[in-house]
Design a protein around this motif. Structure first.
Motif, PDB file in Angstrom:
ATOM      1  N   THR A  93       0.725  -1.260  -0.011  1.00  0.00           N
ATOM      2  CA  THR A  93       0.096  -0.168  -0.006  1.00  0.00           C
ATOM      3  C   THR A  93       0.906   1.157   0.153  1.00  0.00           C
ATOM      4  N   LYS A 116       0.588   0.390  -4.961  1.00  0.00           N
ATOM      5  CA  LYS A 116      -1.058   0.194  -5.017  1.00  0.00           C
ATOM      6  C   LYS A 116      -1.839   0.934  -3.961  1.00  0.00           C
ATOM      7  N   GLY A 117      -3.149   1.026  -4.310  1.00  0.00           N
ATOM      8  CA  GLY A 117      -4.058   2.059  -3.279  1.00  0.00           C
ATOM      9  C   GLY A 117      -4.121   3.361  -3.800  1.00  0.00           C
ATOM     10  N   HIS A 136      -0.271   1.724 -11.077  1.00  0.00           N
ATOM     11  CA  HIS A 136      -0.775   0.778 -10.193  1.00  0.00           C
ATOM     12  C   HIS A 136      -0.385  -0.424 -10.770  1.00  0.00           C
ATOM     13  N   THR A 179      -2.529   5.193 -12.761  1.00  0.00           N
ATOM     14  CA  THR A 179      -3.780   5.826 -11.865  1.00  0.00           C
ATOM     15  C   THR A 179      -3.630   7.264 -11.500  1.00  0.00           C
ATOM     16  N   LEU A 187      -7.288   8.852 -10.791  1.00  0.00           N
ATOM     17  CA  LEU A 187      -8.131   7.984 -10.689  1.00  0.00           C
ATOM     18  C   LEU A 187      -8.585   8.102  -9.416  1.00  0.00           C
ATOM     19  N   HIS A 188      -7.820   7.768  -8.501  1.00  0.00           N
ATOM     20  CA  HIS A 188      -7.955   7.659  -6.960  1.00  0.00           C
ATOM     21  C   HIS A 188      -8.965   8.865  -6.557  1.00  0.00           C
ATOM     22  N   VAL A 191     -12.552   8.397  -7.934  1.00  0.00           N
ATOM     23  CA  VAL A 191     -13.061   7.319  -7.358  1.00  0.00           C
ATOM     24  C   VAL A 191     -13.711   7.678  -5.943  1.00  0.00           C
ATOM     25  N   ARG A 192     -12.682   8.380  -5.232  1.00  0.00           N
ATOM     26  CA  ARG A 192     -12.936   8.820  -3.745  1.00  0.00           C
ATOM     27  C   ARG A 192     -14.102   9.912  -3.776  1.00  0.00           C
ATOM     28  N   SER A 195     -17.451   8.027  -4.593  1.00  0.00           N
ATOM     29  CA  SER A 195     -18.162   7.126  -3.465  1.00  0.00           C
ATOM     30  C   SER A 195     -18.346   7.948  -2.217  1.00  0.00           C
ATOM     31  N   GLU A 196     -17.844   9.045  -2.186  1.00  0.00           N
ATOM     32  CA  GLU A 196     -17.896   9.788  -0.770  1.00  0.00           C
ATOM     33  C   GLU A 196     -19.411  10.325  -1.023  1.00  0.00           C
ATOM     34  N   LYS A 198     -21.814   9.174  -2.771  1.00  0.00           N
ATOM     35  CA  LYS A 198     -22.734   8.132  -2.850  1.00  0.00           C
ATOM     36  C   LYS A 198     -23.005   7.632  -1.355  1.00  0.00           C
ATOM     37  N   LEU A 199     -21.662   7.739  -0.499  1.00  0.00           N
ATOM     38  CA  LEU A 199     -22.057   7.186   1.026  1.00  0.00           C
ATOM     39  C   LEU A 199     -23.197   8.253   1.540  1.00  0.00           C
ATOM     40  N   LEU A 202     -26.579   7.252   0.956  1.00  0.00           N
ATOM     41  CA  LEU A 202     -26.940   5.945   1.522  1.00  0.00           C
ATOM     42  C   LEU A 202     -27.271   6.478   2.957  1.00  0.00           C
ATOM     43  N   LEU A 203     -26.412   7.339   3.583  1.00  0.00           N
ATOM     44  CA  LEU A 203     -26.469   7.541   4.974  1.00  0.00           C
ATOM     45  C   LEU A 203     -27.961   8.462   5.356  1.00  0.00           C
TER      46      LEU A 203
ATOM     47  N   ARG B 169     -24.677   0.035  11.135  1.00  0.00           N
ATOM     48  CA  ARG B 169     -24.659   0.324   9.470  1.00  0.00           C
ATOM     49  C   ARG B 169     -23.665   1.548   8.980  1.00  0.00           C
ATOM     50  N   CYS B 177     -16.018   2.803   3.055  1.00  0.00           N
ATOM     51  CA  CYS B 177     -15.714   4.128   2.079  1.00  0.00           C
ATOM     52  C   CYS B 177     -13.988   4.813   2.427  1.00  0.00           C
ATOM     53  N   GLN B 180     -11.419   2.852   0.977  1.00  0.00           N
ATOM     54  CA  GLN B 180     -11.322   2.706  -0.693  1.00  0.00           C
ATOM     55  C   GLN B 180     -10.812   1.573  -1.088  1.00  0.00           C
ATOM     56  N   GLY B 181      -9.680   1.702  -2.227  1.00  0.00           N
ATOM     57  CA  GLY B 181      -9.058   0.189  -2.540  1.00  0.00           C
ATOM     58  C   GLY B 181      -7.770  -0.228  -1.851  1.00  0.00           C
ATOM     59  N   MET B 182      -7.526   0.488  -0.449  1.00  0.00           N
ATOM     60  CA  MET B 182      -6.124   0.601  -0.188  1.00  0.00           C
ATOM     61  C   MET B 182      -5.911  -0.970   0.694  1.00  0.00           C
ATOM     62  N   LEU B 235     -21.176   1.668  -3.544  1.00  0.00           N
ATOM     63  CA  LEU B 235     -20.087   2.804  -3.564  1.00  0.00           C
ATOM     64  C   LEU B 235     -19.454   2.873  -4.742  1.00  0.00           C
ATOM     65  N   ILE B 237     -16.535   1.679  -5.363  1.00  0.00           N
ATOM     66  CA  ILE B 237     -15.036   1.874  -5.352  1.00  0.00           C
ATOM     67  C   ILE B 237     -14.430   0.658  -6.333  1.00  0.00           C
ATOM     68  N   MET B 240      -9.366  -3.319  -6.439  1.00  0.00           N
ATOM     69  CA  MET B 240      -8.287  -2.375  -6.452  1.00  0.00           C
ATOM     70  C   MET B 240      -8.627  -0.810  -6.261  1.00  0.00           C
ATOM     71  N   PHE B 242     -10.103   0.897  -8.568  1.00  0.00           N
ATOM     72  CA  PHE B 242     -10.106   1.494  -9.914  1.00  0.00           C
ATOM     73  C   PHE B 242     -11.569   2.038 -10.269  1.00  0.00           C
TER      74      PHE B 242
END
Lengths: 206, 291
Positions: A93, A116-117, A136, A179, A187-188, A191-192, A195-196, A198-199, A202-203, B169, B177, B180-182, B235, B237, B240, B242
């Motif tokens: 990582t 990675k990561g 990556h 990446t 790319l990270h 994606v972050r 996804s945040e 989307k989080l 959901l919450l 939950r 979240c 991530q992919g780490m 989510l 993610i 990896m 990606f």
């Protein structure tokens, strides 16, 4: 199609790469991770190289100019002829090197970091400023990547332990994906951010 | 007392080099779901190829063979002290044979012991049980995924959530979240609810021994496991990190009694290389299998 990239790598070659590009890396690569990065920063980047470390400094200066750092702590085997070989060698990582990476890239003229990561803003800015990319590799794909590590050329700082030593290797067609490029794209980050968002949805939906 | 060192070496080798079918099948199914030609699909295809190569060549699936975490259930009359010594010897032998990377370093100096043994290393949990045979589970837990684990004290100023299943939950979604992919996604999440800080996390890690396709005996938790599995994948993610459809392969939860003042939610993140095996030694016959 993956593009072949051979060490030493020029700034022009790096600037041509964009997030999402697949790369097959060839040539000499140095592994370095937590202890290695701390050591490089303390002794060479921030410190004035102590006499005891002069030889190591020369090795790194020569090897990393236009070169590649691989975040990896391998499983190695010592063969009967006394040479080492990589048995399992996937990426570790990368985020732990975030405080150091940009400075190491700048100081040594590193062109690519494999891990990675992903990494964060400081490294992304470093890549942009100095002309470097983050590549990556597939985390956990250890025997597969070990097959690309054709020869262990040397090892330095083995007293750091096998995972933390600097392993100098010759790699052939090491598969990676860009990446983080040298134009400020990651790319990270994307994606972050996605996804945040989307989080939060959901919450809120409970 | 009989010496089981050789059997423990076999358990380590099998765990390090031969991924269990439930995980491999889940990864294969995930690969089919990702968009053709995407980085996510490519990552999973590489992972599947790697699993086969590792099994065929007897090489570790991942170079980070992690902290070896043993859980031994033994019949009355067996010496824990001897078992611990045998496990330590087995770990040394497996390290020599390159089934394990030398991973035990002194906390402050970082000095590597070279043979995977050290202060409380490897981890061994013991339980005496009612049966007349020995059972030992092994989990090889890599550092990248371990760093993605976390623990919430609910509620706190930093984490305003309720002390009920919806608070759980929230914690698990946040943890997934944040990872991530780490931790080498798609991972598996083990969740411990309640207990004290230590027992809560141990319970979370114990969940990683469960088969991926099992059902939680507690209907409320079973429902939440399935819901969280679905929601975490939403989510996006992906493998990896990606981006993609599969971020986790499963969520496994358990609860413990707690003191009224505390409510912990502990999340253990396990990478896709979910290396765990169970060995039983019954009437001299040794069996090593997936949970």
């Amino acid at each position: 199609m993956a593009a072949k990239l051979t060490v030493p790598i020029s700034e022009q070659q790096i600037r041509a790469l964009k997030v999402g590009d697949q790369v097959l890396l060839n040539g000499v690569v140095f592994t370095a991770r937590d202890a290695g990065h701390k050591y490089m920063i303390e002794n060479f980047v921030k410190g004035t190289c102590p006499d005891s470390e002069r030889l190591m400094y020369d090795v790194l200066k020569e090897g990393l100019k236009g070169g590649v750092i691989y975040h990896c702590g391998p499983v190695v085997r010592k063969r009967d002829d006394g040479k080492y070989e990589f048995v399992a060698a996937g990426p570790t990582t990368s985020i732990r090197e975030e405080p150091y990476q940009a400075d190491v890239i700048g100081h040594f003229g590193v062109r690519a970091v494999i891990g990675k990561g992903g990494m964060r803003d400081k490294t992304l800015k470093g890549c942009q400023e100095h002309g470097a990319v983050y590549l990556h590799a597939i985390g956990g794909a250890a025997p597969l990547i070990a097959e690309c590590c054709k020869e262990v050329l040397d090892v330095y700082k083995l007293d750091f332990g096998v995972p933390e030593a600097f392993w100098k290797l010759h790699v052939e067609d090491f598969p990676c994906v860009v990446t983080m490029d040298s134009h400020g794209k990651s790319l990270h980050e994307k994606v972050r951010t996605d996804s945040e968002a989307k989080l939060q949805q959901l919450l809120a939906a409970g | 007392m009989q010496d089981f060192t050789d059997q423990f070496v076999e358990l380590i080798k099998s765990t390090s080099t031969d991924l269990s079918p439930d995980v491999e099948n889940a990864l294969a199914a995930a690969c089919k779901q990702e968009a053709k030609g995407s980085a996510a699909e490519g990552a999973l295809a590489t992972i599947l190829e790697n699993i086969k190569l590792s099994r065929e060549t007897g090489r570790p699936i991942c170079q980070d063979t992690g902290t070896p975490i043993f859980h031994v259930w033994y019949p009355m009359g067996v010496s824990q002290r001897s078992l611990r010594e045998q496990i330590k010897s087995a770990v040394r032998i497996a390290t020599e044979r390159a089934c394990l990377r030398p991973n035990a370093v002194a906390a402050l100096s970082g000095k590597n012991s070279g043979d995977n043994t050290g202060v409380d290393f490897p981890t061994v949990h013991f339980d005496e049980w009612e049966h007349d045979y020995l059972k030992a589970g092994l989990l090889l837990k890599g550092g990248g995924s371990e760093n993605c684990g976390c623990q919430y004290s609910v509620p706190s100023p930093e984490f305003p959530a309720s002390r009920d299943i919806s608070g759980v939950r929230k914690a698990v979604l946040e943890a997934a979240c944040k990872a991530q992919g780490m931790g080498c996604a798609p991972g598996i999440l083990g969740v411990g609810i309640g207990g004290d800080r230590a027992t809560s996390m141990i319970k979370a890690k114990e969940q990683l021994f469960r088969p991926l396709g099992d059902a939680n005996p507690d209907p409320e938790l079973d429902q939440m496991e399935k819901r969280l599995h679905r929601e975490i994948n939403e989510l996006g993610i992906g493998p990896m990190g990606f981006g993609g459809k599969t971020t986790v392969l499963g969520v496994k939860m358990a609860q413990l009694h707690r003191v009224p003042a505390s409510f912990f939610v502990s999340v253990a993140y396990m990478c896709w290389a979910d290396r765990r095996k169970i060995m039983t030694i019954k009437n001299g016959k040794v069996t090593i299998e997936a949970p």
